[in-house]
Structure formats: structure tokens, C-alpha cells
Design a protein around this motif. Structure first.
Motif, short mmCIF file in Angstrom:
data_model
loop_
_atom_site.label_atom_id
_atom_site.label_comp_id
_atom_site.label_asym_id
_atom_site.label_seq_id
_atom_site.Cartn_x
_atom_site.Cartn_y
_atom_site.Cartn_z
N ILE A 127 5.94 2.57 24.62
CA ILE A 127 5.89 2.18 26.20
C ILE A 127 5.07 1.19 26.32
N LYS A 128 5.68 0.17 27.00
CA LYS A 128 5.09 -1.10 27.39
C LYS A 128 4.65 -0.96 28.82
N GLU A 129 3.49 -1.50 29.08
CA GLU A 129 2.92 -1.34 30.58
C GLU A 129 3.01 -2.84 31.09
N ILE A 130 3.35 -2.80 32.75
CA ILE A 130 3.18 -4.03 33.36
C ILE A 130 2.55 -3.58 34.52
N ARG A 131 1.66 -4.42 34.71
CA ARG A 131 0.79 -4.24 36.04
C ARG A 131 0.90 -4.92 37.48
N PHE A 132 0.91 -4.43 38.42
CA PHE A 132 1.24 -5.22 39.62
C PHE A 132 -0.11 -5.03 40.50
N GLY A 133 -0.46 -5.82 41.59
CA GLY A 133 -1.22 -5.68 42.66
C GLY A 133 -0.02 -5.56 43.75
N PRO A 134 -0.63 -4.68 44.92
CA PRO A 134 0.14 -4.45 46.02
C PRO A 134 0.52 -5.85 46.77
N ASN A 135 -0.13 -6.72 46.56
CA ASN A 135 0.23 -8.21 47.17
C ASN A 135 1.02 -8.98 46.14
N THR A 136 1.46 -8.58 45.09
CA THR A 136 2.13 -9.50 44.01
C THR A 136 3.07 -10.42 44.54
N ASP A 137 2.87 -11.85 44.17
CA ASP A 137 3.78 -12.81 44.83
C ASP A 137 5.11 -12.83 44.12
N ASP A 138 6.05 -13.54 44.71
CA ASP A 138 7.38 -13.65 44.01
C ASP A 138 7.42 -14.17 42.72
N HIS A 139 6.79 -15.25 42.38
CA HIS A 139 6.90 -15.76 41.22
C HIS A 139 6.29 -14.96 40.23
N ASP A 140 5.33 -14.28 40.50
CA ASP A 140 4.55 -13.18 39.54
C ASP A 140 5.67 -12.03 39.30
N ASN A 175 13.15 -7.94 28.55
CA ASN A 175 12.86 -8.25 27.18
C ASN A 175 12.52 -6.61 26.64
N PHE A 176 11.47 -6.21 27.15
CA PHE A 176 11.09 -4.87 26.58
C PHE A 176 12.18 -3.88 26.55
N LEU A 177 12.95 -3.74 27.54
CA LEU A 177 14.17 -2.80 27.69
C LEU A 177 15.03 -3.20 26.60
N LYS A 178 15.52 -4.41 26.46
CA LYS A 178 16.42 -4.72 25.39
C LYS A 178 15.87 -4.64 24.00
N GLU A 179 14.65 -4.46 23.93
CA GLU A 179 14.18 -4.07 22.65
C GLU A 179 14.19 -2.62 22.21
N GLY A 180 14.64 -1.82 23.18
CA GLY A 180 14.64 -0.66 23.27
C GLY A 180 13.10 0.38 23.54
N SER A 181 12.15 -0.44 24.07
CA SER A 181 11.01 0.24 24.61
C SER A 181 11.26 0.51 25.84
N LYS A 182 10.29 1.54 26.16
CA LYS A 182 10.30 2.01 27.75
C LYS A 182 9.32 1.13 28.32
N VAL A 183 9.42 1.35 29.67
CA VAL A 183 8.64 0.36 30.60
C VAL A 183 7.91 1.21 31.34
N ILE A 233 8.33 4.95 35.54
CA ILE A 233 8.62 4.65 34.20
C ILE A 233 10.13 4.41 34.06
N LEU A 234 10.47 3.54 33.33
CA LEU A 234 12.09 3.23 32.81
C LEU A 234 12.30 3.17 31.51
N ALA A 235 13.61 3.79 31.04
CA ALA A 235 14.00 4.05 29.89
C ALA A 235 15.16 3.09 29.73
N PRO A 236 15.25 2.68 28.30
CA PRO A 236 16.50 1.60 28.03
C PRO A 236 17.68 2.42 28.16
N LEU A 237 18.84 1.79 28.40
CA LEU A 237 20.03 2.17 28.54
C LEU A 237 20.27 2.29 27.12
N PRO A 238 21.31 3.38 26.80
CA PRO A 238 22.13 3.27 25.36
C PRO A 238 22.72 2.15 25.15
#
Length: 183
Positions: A96-109, A119-127, A175-180
């Protein structure tokens, strides 16, 4: 001078299978390569094993009558351990890979973190993506829900939502799981 005392007694691990004299059933069902299958009295089954210089091993104690096999016990244990190792090696380990956001995250971030998640989902990891609310930003819960829904929609072709946005303390998590893989 005092000598150190042993803290605990050494315990011999209990054997997982009953063998020879430890088998308590009156009748057993014999199976195996070097024996004629059938139901035999325990004494006769032990004698058959002894005649071949092998052990009588109870492999299915819950069956009626219990199922036994005439084998070399040490070789049998080794093969069982080997099978367990194979099963363990074939088991998939979920990352499981974690990605952190703030409530005011900008579009570029957001886009930058979205690429990492792809990339994480393509590798087969959950996000596991979460919005961390600091201080008074907790009043912007709907921003967190919108951000995570937009995140999951953008990743819909790479993964599926396993857990909808949920607020736990100061974190809103999805939580997002990769598609088979497609065939």
C-alpha cells in the motif's frame, strides 16, 4: 558470586502429527504408495509399517476412521515444510502506497501526485490517498471529499475504489486497488 538462573524451561515443540504408538483410534484407513488401501485395525497397521521399517503417520485425524499413511516420518515432515514454504512464496504480498493531500492542494501538486498514483497502480500496488486537515481546516470537509472524488475519477482506468472517502479523526481517506490485467 551468584550464577545466573535459567529464566524458563526449554520446551520441546509438539509434533503436528500422531505417529505409531501415539495413534489412539481402534481402526484406521491406510493410504499410500506401498500399501493396499483399506480399513485396518491399529495393531495390524502398525505391524505393516514396522515390516517395512517405516512409520505409521495419522494425516487426517478428524476423518472416520482416521486416515494414516505408512512413510518415513522425517522425510514426510520435510516434504510438508517444503509445501508450506511454496504456498507462502506464492502468496501475493499487498503493498500500500500512501499519497497525502491538504484541503487546499493546488492543481499542479494534484497532477504531480496523480502521476505517482498511476505508476503505483500500474505496478500492482494499492494506493491510499488522504487529505490531512490541520487546525481549523477541518471545516472544509467538503473540499476533502471533492478532492478525493476527483482523484478517484482521474484514476478510474487504472484502479477501482476499494474504500469510499471516510473521515477518521483529522484524516479523510480513500483506498484504490489496481484493476486486474487485461487479457
Amino acid at each position: 558470586m551468584k550464577t545466573p538462573r535459567a529464566r524458563g524451561r526449554f520446551r520441546v515443540p509438539e509434533e503436528p502429527y500422531k505417529i505409531n504408538e501415539r495413534i489412539t483410534a481402534r481402526e484406521v484407513r491406510l493410504v499410500g504408495d506401498n500399501v493396499e488401501p483399506g480399513v485396518f485395525e491399529i495393531g495390524k497397521a502398525r505391524a505393516m509399517a514396522e515390516a517395512q521399517s517405516l512409520d505409521l503417520v495419522e494425516i487426517a485425524p478428524t476423518a472416520t476412521p482416521p486416515v494414516c499413511k505408512i512413510v518415513d516420518y522425517s522425510k514426510f515432515k520435510y516434504e510438508q515444510k517444503k509445501k508450506q514454504k511454496e504456498i507462502k512464496a506464492k502468496a501475493q504480498k499487498v503493498v500500500i502506497k500512501e499519497i497525502r493531500f491538504g484541503p487546499n492542494t493546488d492543481d499542479h501538486d494534484f497532477d504531480f501526485k496523480l502521476k505517482h498514483a498511476m505508476n503505483f497502480l500500474k505496478e500492482g500496488s494499492k494506493v491510499k490517498a488522504y487529505v490531512h486537515f490541520v487546525g481549523r481546516t477541518i471545516v472544509f470537509k467538503e473540499r476533502g471529499v471533492d478532492l478525493l472524488n476527483r482523484f478517484s475519477d482521474a484514476l478510474s482506468e487504472y484502479g477501482k475504489v476499494e474504500m469510499e472517502p471516510k473521515l477518521e479523526g483529522k484524516r479523510m481517506t480513500i483506498i484504490l486497488a489496481p484493476l486486474p490485467p487485461k487479457k
